[in-house]
Motif scaffolding. Structure first.
Motif, short mmCIF file in Angstrom:
data_model
loop_
_atom_site.label_atom_id
_atom_site.label_comp_id
_atom_site.label_asym_id
_atom_site.label_seq_id
_atom_site.Cartn_x
_atom_site.Cartn_y
_atom_site.Cartn_z
N ILE A 245 -4.88 -17.11 13.94
CA ILE A 245 -5.56 -18.13 13.13
C ILE A 245 -5.07 -18.07 11.69
CG2 ILE A 245 -7.79 -18.90 12.21
CD1 ILE A 245 -9.13 -17.91 14.72
N ALA A 246 -4.74 -19.22 11.12
CA ALA A 246 -4.25 -19.28 9.74
C ALA A 246 -5.37 -19.00 8.76
CB ALA A 246 -3.67 -20.67 9.47
N LYS A 247 -5.00 -18.57 7.56
CA LYS A 247 -5.98 -18.23 6.52
C LYS A 247 -6.72 -19.46 5.98
CE LYS A 247 -5.35 -13.71 6.00
NZ LYS A 247 -6.44 -12.73 6.17
N THR A 248 -6.23 -20.63 6.29
CA THR A 248 -6.86 -21.86 5.80
C THR A 248 -8.05 -22.29 6.64
OG1 THR A 248 -5.25 -23.13 7.08
CG2 THR A 248 -4.75 -22.74 4.75
N GLU A 249 -8.26 -21.64 7.79
CA GLU A 249 -9.30 -22.08 8.72
C GLU A 249 -10.64 -21.40 8.43
OE1 GLU A 249 -8.90 -24.49 10.64
OE2 GLU A 249 -6.73 -24.67 10.85
N ASN A 250 -11.72 -22.13 8.73
CA ASN A 250 -13.09 -21.64 8.56
C ASN A 250 -13.53 -20.95 9.85
OD1 ASN A 250 -15.90 -21.34 8.41
ND2 ASN A 250 -16.16 -23.20 7.19
N LYS A 413 -15.82 -11.31 2.97
CA LYS A 413 -14.64 -11.75 2.23
C LYS A 413 -13.63 -12.43 3.14
CE LYS A 413 -14.85 -8.46 -1.63
NZ LYS A 413 -14.19 -7.30 -2.27
N GLU A 414 -13.44 -11.86 4.33
CA GLU A 414 -12.52 -12.48 5.29
C GLU A 414 -13.07 -13.81 5.79
OE1 GLU A 414 -9.24 -13.24 7.29
OE2 GLU A 414 -9.44 -11.40 6.10
N LEU A 415 -14.38 -13.86 6.03
CA LEU A 415 -15.00 -15.08 6.53
C LEU A 415 -15.00 -16.19 5.48
CD1 LEU A 415 -18.02 -13.47 8.40
CD2 LEU A 415 -16.11 -14.64 9.47
N GLU A 416 -15.02 -15.81 4.20
CA GLU A 416 -15.05 -16.81 3.12
C GLU A 416 -13.67 -17.40 2.82
OE1 GLU A 416 -16.96 -14.73 -0.05
OE2 GLU A 416 -18.91 -14.75 0.93
N ILE A 417 -12.61 -16.79 3.37
CA ILE A 417 -11.27 -17.36 3.22
C ILE A 417 -11.20 -18.64 4.06
CG2 ILE A 417 -8.81 -17.02 3.67
CD1 ILE A 417 -9.29 -14.01 3.33
N GLY A 418 -10.87 -19.75 3.41
CA GLY A 418 -10.83 -21.03 4.11
C GLY A 418 -12.19 -21.66 4.30
N ALA A 419 -13.24 -21.08 3.63
CA ALA A 419 -14.59 -21.60 3.79
C ALA A 419 -15.37 -21.42 2.49
CB ALA A 419 -15.29 -20.88 4.93
N ALA A 420 -16.61 -21.90 2.48
CA ALA A 420 -17.49 -21.73 1.32
C ALA A 420 -18.05 -20.31 1.31
CB ALA A 420 -18.62 -22.75 1.38
N SER A 421 -18.71 -19.95 0.24
CA SER A 421 -19.33 -18.63 0.12
C SER A 421 -20.41 -18.46 1.18
CB SER A 421 -19.95 -18.46 -1.26
OG SER A 421 -18.96 -18.55 -2.26
N SER A 422 -20.69 -17.21 1.52
CA SER A 422 -21.70 -16.90 2.54
C SER A 422 -23.08 -17.35 2.07
CB SER A 422 -21.71 -15.40 2.83
OG SER A 422 -20.47 -14.98 3.33
N THR A 423 -23.88 -17.81 3.01
CA THR A 423 -25.25 -18.24 2.72
C THR A 423 -26.24 -17.16 3.13
OG1 THR A 423 -25.54 -19.23 4.91
CG2 THR A 423 -24.55 -20.62 3.19
#
Length: 454
Positions: A245-250, A413-423
Motif C-alpha cells: 500500500i502506498a503512503k498516500t492511502e488512508n 503516526k503510520e495511520l495518519e499518513i495519507g489521512a487526517a489526524s486521529s479522532t
C-alpha cells in the motif's frame, strides 16, 4: 526486494483485501456456524466482534505491513525492533501454508460440483433413487478417491498461481477488480431468486430476530472465532497486502471498507442459503455438509434449481480463488525476499509445495482416511490447529506487539499518513487493541483448548 511492486489504486487495494477476507469462511462456514449456534443471536455477537475486535486488527495489520514494507515474517522484527519477534511472523506464514493445503482441497471439491452441475451429471438420478443417498454417495465417491479431488484441486491451485505469477498490479489487483464485482453480482442475482422462495420470511426471522436465551459461552466463542477466521486475521495476509500500500492511502478508511464488504458477504450468504433450507425443510445445523449434500437436494427440487446450482458453485469458486490468491501471495512474497528468486520461480515453488501438502490432505480424507489420531484425520487436525491455536495466537501477539511494543503513538503516526489526524473514536479503538483484544483472545483460546467447540 528491488523495485517493489505496489497497488495502483485504492479500489485495487480494497478489492484484493476484501477478496482475501471473503472466501469459504463466509460462504461455506458462516451459514453452518449461524445455523449451529441459533441464528440471529450468533450473528449479533459476530457483528459486535467484527466492529470491536476485527476492525482494529485489520487496520493494525495494514499499518504494520506498510511501515515495514517487507514480508510477513520480517515485519514483526521491524515493528518490534527485535528479530526475536520474527517467530510470530513465521507462525503466521506456516499457518497460511497449512491452511492453503486443505483450502485447495475444498476448492477442488467445489470445482468438481460445478463441473458436474454444468454437465448435469450431478442430478442424473432415476425417479426410484433416494435423493439423500444419491448426494451422499456422490460426496463419498469424490472425497474417498485420490485422483478425482487431486485433479480438481490442482486446477484450483494452478488457476490461482497464474494470477499471482503476474505480480501485484497486473495479477492480484487486476483480477481482484474483476472477480469481486462478479462475486457481488452473482450474490445479488441468487439472493433475488431466494427471496421468491416460501422459506424467505422464515429465514429472515431466523437471521434477524434474536433470542438471547440461546446465547451460551460456546455461541460467544464461536462468533468471535468466526469473526477472526472470516477477516483473514492472524495469518499475515493483511500485513502482506499492507506492505504493497502506498503512503498516500488512508489505511483506516481502507480497513473500514474491507471489514464492511466482508460482513455484507457473510450476511448475504445467510440470505442466499437459509431460504432454500427452510423452504425444503432441511436442518440449518447441517454443518459443513450443507453445500455438498443438503443444498444439492434443494437444487434438485426447486424450479430452475440446476441453473441456481451452477451459479451458486461458480460464486463459491470465485470467492475461494480470491482468498487463495492472498494465501499464495503471503508465501510468494516471503520466498522472493528470502531466496531472492524471481516472482515466477517463487510462485511455482510455492505451488509445488502446496500441491504436495494438498495431496497429503486428500489422501487423509480418501484412501488413508482410516489413519486417525484422536478420531481426527489430517485435515481435521490441521483445521483444529490453525483455527483454534495458531490464528488466535498470532492475532493476540499482533495486538500486543502493535499496542505495547511498537506502541499506539507510533501506530497512529503510520495511520495518519495519507489521512487526517486521529479522532477520539480512533483512540478508543486503540484502547481496545491494547486492553480488550489480547485478554479476550486468550480466554477464547483457553476455552477452545478445554473443549468448548466453536
Amino acid at each position: 526486494m528491488k523495485n517493489r511492486d505496489t497497488f495502483s489504486s485504492k479500489i485495487g487495494i480494497v478489492a484484493a483485501s476484501a477478496g482475501s477476507a471473503i472466501g469459504l469462511g463466509n460462504i461455506w462456514k458462516f451459514p453452518y456456524m449461524a445455523g449451529k449456534n441459533g441464528g440471529s443471536a450468533f450473528i449479533i455477537i459476530y457483528l459486535i466482534a467484527i466492529i470491536l475486535m476485527g476492525y482494529p486488527l485489520v487496520y493494525t495489520e495494514f499499518a504494520m505491513g506498510r511501515r515495514a514494507k517487507t514480508n510477513a515474517v520480517d515485519t514483526f522484527g521491524i515493528i518490534g525492533n527485535k528479530k526475536t519477534w520474527n517467530i510470530v511472523g513465521f507462525i503466521a506464514v506456516l499457518t497460511v501454508f497449512l491452511i492453503s493445503t486443505f483450502y485447495m482441497m475444498i476448492t477442488g471439491w467445489v470445482i468438481y460440483y460445478f463441473y458436474h452441475s454444468l454437465t448435469g451429471t450431478l442430478y442424473n438420478l432415476s425417479s426410484a433413487t433416494d435423493s439423500v443417498m444419491h448426494f451422499k454417495a456422490i460426496f463419498s465417491h469424490m472425497s474417498s478417491s485420490m485422483s478425482i479431488p487431486l485433479i480438481f484441486s490442482m486446477i484450483a491451485i494452478y488457476m490461482t498461481a497464474l494470477i499471482n505469477s503476474m505480480g501485484i498490479k497486473e495479477g492480484v489487483e487486476k483480477y481482484s477488480k474483476i472477480m469481486m464485482p462478479v462475486l457481488f453480482v452473482l450474490f445479488i442475482f441468487l439472493i433475488g431468486y431466494s427471496a421468491t422462495l416460501p422459506g424467505f420470511s422464515k429465514s429472515m426471522h431466523f437471521l434477524f430476530r434474536p433470542d438471547f436465551r440461546l446465547v451460551t459461552p460456546q455461541v460467544i466463542i464461536g462468533a468471535i472465532g468466526q469473526a477472526f477466521f472470516s477477516l483473514s486475521l492472524g495469518m499475515g495476509a493483511l500485513i502482506t497486502y499492507g506492505s504493497y500500500i502506498a503512503k498516500t492511502e488512508n489505511i483506516r478508511q481502507i480497513a473500514r471498507q474491507v471489514t464492511l464488504a466482508d460482513t455484507i458477504i457473510a450476511l448475504f450468504s445467510g440470505l442466499l442459503i437459509f431460504p432454500a433450507v427452510f423452504t425444503y425443510n432441511l436442518e440449518p445445523t447441517a454443518g459443513p455438509s450443507l453445500i455438498f449434500i443438503s443444498l444439492p437436494q434443494v437444487f434438485l427440487k426447486m424450479p430452475g434449481g440446476r441453473w441456481f446450482s451452477l451459479l451458486f458453485f461458480l460464486l463459491v469458486i470465485v470467492a475461494a480463488i480470491t482468498s487463495m490468491v492472498s494465501m499464495l501471495e503471503i508465501l510468494i512474497t516471503y520466498v522472493i525476499e528470502k531466496r531472492n528468486w524471481s516472482r515466477k520461480t517463487s510462485t511455482w515453488m510455492v505451488v509445488i509445495a502446496t500441491t504436495l501438502g494438498g495431496a497429503v490432505n486428500i489422501a487423509g480424507e480418501g484412501p488413508l482416511s482410516y489413519i486417525t489420531v484422536g478420531g481426527r484425520t489430517i485435515f481435521s487436525w490441521l483445521d483444529y490447529l490453525t483455527n483454534n491455536i495458531t490464528i488466535p495466537l498470532v492475532a493476540v501477539l499482533t495486538a500486543i506487539i502493535a499496542g505495547w511494543v511498537w506502541q499506539t503513538t507510533r501506530l497512529n503516526k503510520e495511520l495518519e499518513i495519507g489521512a487526517a489526524s486521529s479522532t477520539k473514536l480512533d483512540h478508543y479503538f486503540n484502547l481496545l487493541l491494547k486492553w480488550v483484544i489480547p485478554p479476550v483472545i486468550v480466554i477464547l483460546m483457553i476455552a477452545l483448548l478445554l473443549g468448548a467447540e466453536s
